[in-house]
Design a protein around this motif. Structure first.
Motif, PDB file in Angstrom:
ATOM      1  N   ARG A  28     -10.777  13.720 -13.822  1.00 21.64           N
ATOM      2  CA  ARG A  28      -9.981  14.104 -12.668  1.00 21.64           C
ATOM      3  C   ARG A  28     -10.788  13.962 -11.379  1.00 21.64           C
ATOM      4  O   ARG A  28     -10.657  14.732 -10.460  1.00 21.64           O
ATOM      5  CB  ARG A  28      -9.486  15.555 -12.816  1.00 21.64           C
ATOM      6  CG  ARG A  28      -8.620  15.812 -14.030  1.00 21.64           C
ATOM      7  CD  ARG A  28      -7.335  15.019 -13.971  1.00 21.64           C
ATOM      8  NE  ARG A  28      -6.376  15.472 -14.969  1.00 21.64           N
ATOM      9  CZ  ARG A  28      -6.330  15.055 -16.222  1.00 21.64           C
ATOM     10  NH1 ARG A  28      -7.231  14.169 -16.635  1.00 21.64           N
ATOM     11  NH2 ARG A  28      -5.434  15.509 -17.068  1.00 21.64           N
ATOM     12  N   GLN A  29     -11.677  12.974 -11.339  1.00 26.94           N
ATOM     13  CA  GLN A  29     -12.501  12.769 -10.166  1.00 26.94           C
ATOM     14  C   GLN A  29     -11.808  11.822  -9.199  1.00 26.94           C
ATOM     15  O   GLN A  29     -10.715  11.313  -9.452  1.00 26.94           O
ATOM     16  CB  GLN A  29     -13.876  12.223 -10.571  1.00 26.94           C
ATOM     17  CG  GLN A  29     -14.645  13.156 -11.500  1.00 26.94           C
ATOM     18  CD  GLN A  29     -15.010  14.467 -10.834  1.00 26.94           C
ATOM     19  OE1 GLN A  29     -15.824  14.501  -9.931  1.00 26.94           O
ATOM     20  NE2 GLN A  29     -14.400  15.544 -11.279  1.00 26.94           N
ATOM     21  N   MET A  30     -12.464  11.550  -8.065  1.00 26.91           N
ATOM     22  CA  MET A  30     -11.839  10.722  -7.043  1.00 26.91           C
ATOM     23  C   MET A  30     -11.836   9.262  -7.447  1.00 26.91           C
ATOM     24  O   MET A  30     -12.810   8.771  -8.029  1.00 26.91           O
ATOM     25  CB  MET A  30     -12.585  10.877  -5.719  1.00 26.91           C
ATOM     26  CG  MET A  30     -12.424  12.236  -5.084  1.00 26.91           C
ATOM     27  SD  MET A  30     -13.045  12.272  -3.397  1.00 26.91           S
ATOM     28  CE  MET A  30     -14.803  12.106  -3.674  1.00 26.91           C
ATOM     29  N   GLN A  41      -6.815  -8.068 -14.775  1.00 24.80           N
ATOM     30  CA  GLN A  41      -6.322  -6.992 -15.612  1.00 24.80           C
ATOM     31  C   GLN A  41      -7.250  -5.779 -15.536  1.00 24.80           C
ATOM     32  O   GLN A  41      -6.806  -4.645 -15.454  1.00 24.80           O
ATOM     33  CB  GLN A  41      -6.194  -7.470 -17.051  1.00 24.80           C
ATOM     34  CG  GLN A  41      -5.133  -8.557 -17.238  1.00 24.80           C
ATOM     35  CD  GLN A  41      -5.137  -9.104 -18.646  1.00 24.80           C
ATOM     36  OE1 GLN A  41      -5.584  -8.438 -19.566  1.00 24.80           O
ATOM     37  NE2 GLN A  41      -4.656 -10.317 -18.826  1.00 24.80           N
ATOM     38  N   ALA A  42      -8.550  -6.016 -15.553  1.00 28.89           N
ATOM     39  CA  ALA A  42      -9.499  -4.919 -15.438  1.00 28.89           C
ATOM     40  C   ALA A  42      -9.515  -4.363 -14.027  1.00 28.89           C
ATOM     41  O   ALA A  42      -9.650  -3.157 -13.817  1.00 28.89           O
ATOM     42  CB  ALA A  42     -10.902  -5.389 -15.836  1.00 28.89           C
ATOM     43  N   LEU A  66     -12.875   4.791 -17.150  1.00 32.83           N
ATOM     44  CA  LEU A  66     -12.119   5.739 -17.966  1.00 32.83           C
ATOM     45  C   LEU A  66     -10.666   5.297 -18.102  1.00 32.83           C
ATOM     46  O   LEU A  66     -10.096   5.307 -19.200  1.00 32.83           O
ATOM     47  CB  LEU A  66     -12.185   7.130 -17.344  1.00 32.83           C
ATOM     48  CG  LEU A  66     -11.368   8.229 -18.045  1.00 32.83           C
ATOM     49  CD1 LEU A  66     -11.852   8.422 -19.478  1.00 32.83           C
ATOM     50  CD2 LEU A  66     -11.458   9.538 -17.268  1.00 32.83           C
ATOM     51  N   GLY A  67     -10.063   4.885 -16.972  1.00 29.24           N
ATOM     52  CA  GLY A  67      -8.683   4.418 -17.031  1.00 29.24           C
ATOM     53  C   GLY A  67      -8.534   3.187 -17.900  1.00 29.24           C
ATOM     54  O   GLY A  67      -7.540   3.034 -18.617  1.00 29.24           O
ATOM     55  N   ARG A 107      -6.713   0.920 -23.179  1.00 27.63           N
ATOM     56  CA  ARG A 107      -6.989   0.224 -24.444  1.00 27.63           C
ATOM     57  C   ARG A 107      -6.803   1.124 -25.652  1.00 27.63           C
ATOM     58  O   ARG A 107      -7.196   0.763 -26.762  1.00 27.63           O
ATOM     59  CB  ARG A 107      -8.414  -0.323 -24.416  1.00 27.63           C
ATOM     60  CG  ARG A 107      -8.654  -1.418 -23.363  1.00 27.63           C
ATOM     61  CD  ARG A 107      -7.831  -2.657 -23.661  1.00 27.63           C
ATOM     62  NE  ARG A 107      -8.084  -3.726 -22.703  1.00 27.63           N
ATOM     63  CZ  ARG A 107      -9.020  -4.663 -22.849  1.00 27.63           C
ATOM     64  NH1 ARG A 107      -9.798  -4.655 -23.915  1.00 27.63           N
ATOM     65  NH2 ARG A 107      -9.169  -5.612 -21.939  1.00 27.63           N
ATOM     66  N   ASN A 108      -6.233   2.323 -25.447  1.00 25.65           N
ATOM     67  CA  ASN A 108      -5.940   3.267 -26.528  1.00 25.65           C
ATOM     68  C   ASN A 108      -7.191   3.696 -27.300  1.00 25.65           C
ATOM     69  O   ASN A 108      -7.155   3.895 -28.526  1.00 25.65           O
ATOM     70  CB  ASN A 108      -4.916   2.676 -27.510  1.00 25.65           C
ATOM     71  CG  ASN A 108      -3.563   2.472 -26.869  1.00 25.65           C
ATOM     72  OD1 ASN A 108      -3.100   3.309 -26.089  1.00 25.65           O
ATOM     73  ND2 ASN A 108      -2.925   1.347 -27.169  1.00 25.65           N
TER      74      ASN A 108
END
Length: 419
Positions: free
Chosen positions: A1-3, A26-27, A34-35, A40-41
């Motif tokens: 939950r960072q900026m 895509q990246a 993290l996202g 990538r599940n």
């Protein structure tokens, strides 16, 4: 939950485009590693222990708004006083030409006061905008020229030096005390603009989360506006909504329901609490915000702003721990690191010798009141003596022991009479 990372350098270098459909694109569409991992599940595990805050109120709003109340927050033995979230309303503050000079002056004066009265606590100041940060620095510079004896507090080579930063540059910092200058407020016409800069932008709520969780002991919010000034029917995005929650929480003095007289569902704890209350002690049940609780806490009779001692029983909360280490080592360790004095009560001991156990508990409380440490018993809970309760005697889990205790008077009532 960072900026989320800024696109500033990408725009400066003109490196914000790539071939459509490429792997790089895509990246690049994902704002963080993290996202990308989540996309990538990949397996996820939440780090639930919150280590920084020395008072629950410092993490209360963020725990609710961002972590679904899943964090393990260590309760504080301080009920009120100098720790926690503080509110400072600047009634005459005005947001003019991108800055609030009056509020900046108030913050600068508070910095000087902190340096004089609490130099042992490190301090950081965060403003919602660069212009407000500059206004604080200018006002502080003027005050420092007439308070040269405080220069050592502002030493840039200190281990955790004093700083004044804007919201987007404060990530990674932590200090004992954090002052937050909102800056925004009524303009010349007396109305509050609902454009809160980076807070109103995409990801603004996460910037707020970072800003409001930098303090270890005290978070003081300086504001020239109230939570009610934010009209959510006109302000879009989650940032302003979360901002309003932070302001509302601060205006209420950082009060939260979970640690103020919550009812315990544990029968053993209820019986012990009733016995102590009959002897004149003030007892609060289930002290804590989330994840970690003190079953019973005794309010210091000489200082109602703090808890004298915490009592842990082997009831439902204790038995729900995932391991013996969590029950017997981790819980005690983290509570004692926050300043708690902890006393354990074992239900089997109480069931077999209720009068004796109650008397020992009263003696421990009285020793704490007198500033002494009660002697610890060497035996474990599993090595209780084989003293059986006679048939026909009261159930120690459901009835008062007052009649039986008339033979052994004790507690605050007896101590008061002796005085």
């Amino acid at each position: 939950r960072q900026m989320p990372p800024t696109q500033f350098f990408g725009r400066m270098l003109g490196d914000t485009s790539s071939e459509e459909g490429s792997l790089e694109m895509q990246a690049g569409d994902v704002e963080s590693i993290l996202g990308l991992a989540i996309a990538r599940n990949m397996p996820q595990r939440m780090l639930r222990w919150h280590y920084r805050s020395k008072h629950e109120s410092l993490i209360a709003v963020s725990n609710r708004e961002f972590y679904d109340n899943q964090l393990y927050v260590v309760p504080s033995p301080e009920r009120s006083g100098e720790l926690g979230v503080k509110w400072r309303f600047v009634e005459t503050g005005r947001f003019l030409k991108g800055r609030n000079e009056i509020e900046a002056n108030v913050v600068a004066e508070a910095i000087i006061r902190h340096a004089r009265e609490c130099p042992q606590w490190t301090l950081g100041v965060a403003a919602f905008s660069v212009t407000q940060r500059d206004a604080i620095l200018e006002s502080l510079a003027k005050l420092r020229r007439s308070n040269l004896e405080l220069d050592s507090f502002f030493d840039p080579n200190a281990a955790d030096p004093f700083f004044v930063k804007n919201l987007e540059n404060v990530q990674g910092d932590e200090r004992d005390a954090i002052f937050v200058s909102v800056g925004y407020g009524p303009g010349e016409d007396g109305k509050v603009s609902l454009n809160f800069g980076p807070v109103s932008a995409t990801g603004g709520e996460r910037r707020l989360n970072v800003l409001m969780t930098r303090a270890k002991r005290v978070l003081q919010i300086f504001s020239s506006m109230h939570a009610e000034d934010i009209d959510l029917t006109r302000a879009t995005g989650r940032g302003p909504a979360v901002f309003r929650e932070y302001l509302r929480f601060a205006e209420k003095g950082g009060e939260f329901d979970a640690a103020r007289g919550g009812r315990s569902s544990d029968r053993f704890a209820d019986v012990v609490a009733r016995q102590l209350e009959e002897r004149g002690y003030s007892v609060v049940k289930q002290v804590g915000l989330a994840g970690l609780y003190v079953d019973l806490a005794i309010i210091d009779p000489d200082n109602s702003s703090r808890y004298l001692m915490g009592i842990i029983v082997d009831g439902e909360t204790w038995s729900s721990a995932r391991s013996a280490r969590d029950r017997n080592r981790t819980t005690d360790g983290v509570l004692q690191s926050q300043g708690w004095m902890i006393h354990h009560l074992w239900s089997l001991d109480w069931f077999r010798r209720p009068t004796e156990q109650l008397q020992k508990l009263v003696e421990t409380i009285e020793a704490a009141c007198n500033g002494r440490s009660a002697p610890k018993e060497a035996r474990l809970a599993s090595t209780v003596s084989d003293v059986s309760r006679q048939s026909g005697t009261p159930d120690p889990f459901s009835t008062s022991l007052e009649a039986e205790n008339e033979k052994k008077p004790g507690g605050r009532k007896r101590a008061t009479q002796e005085k």
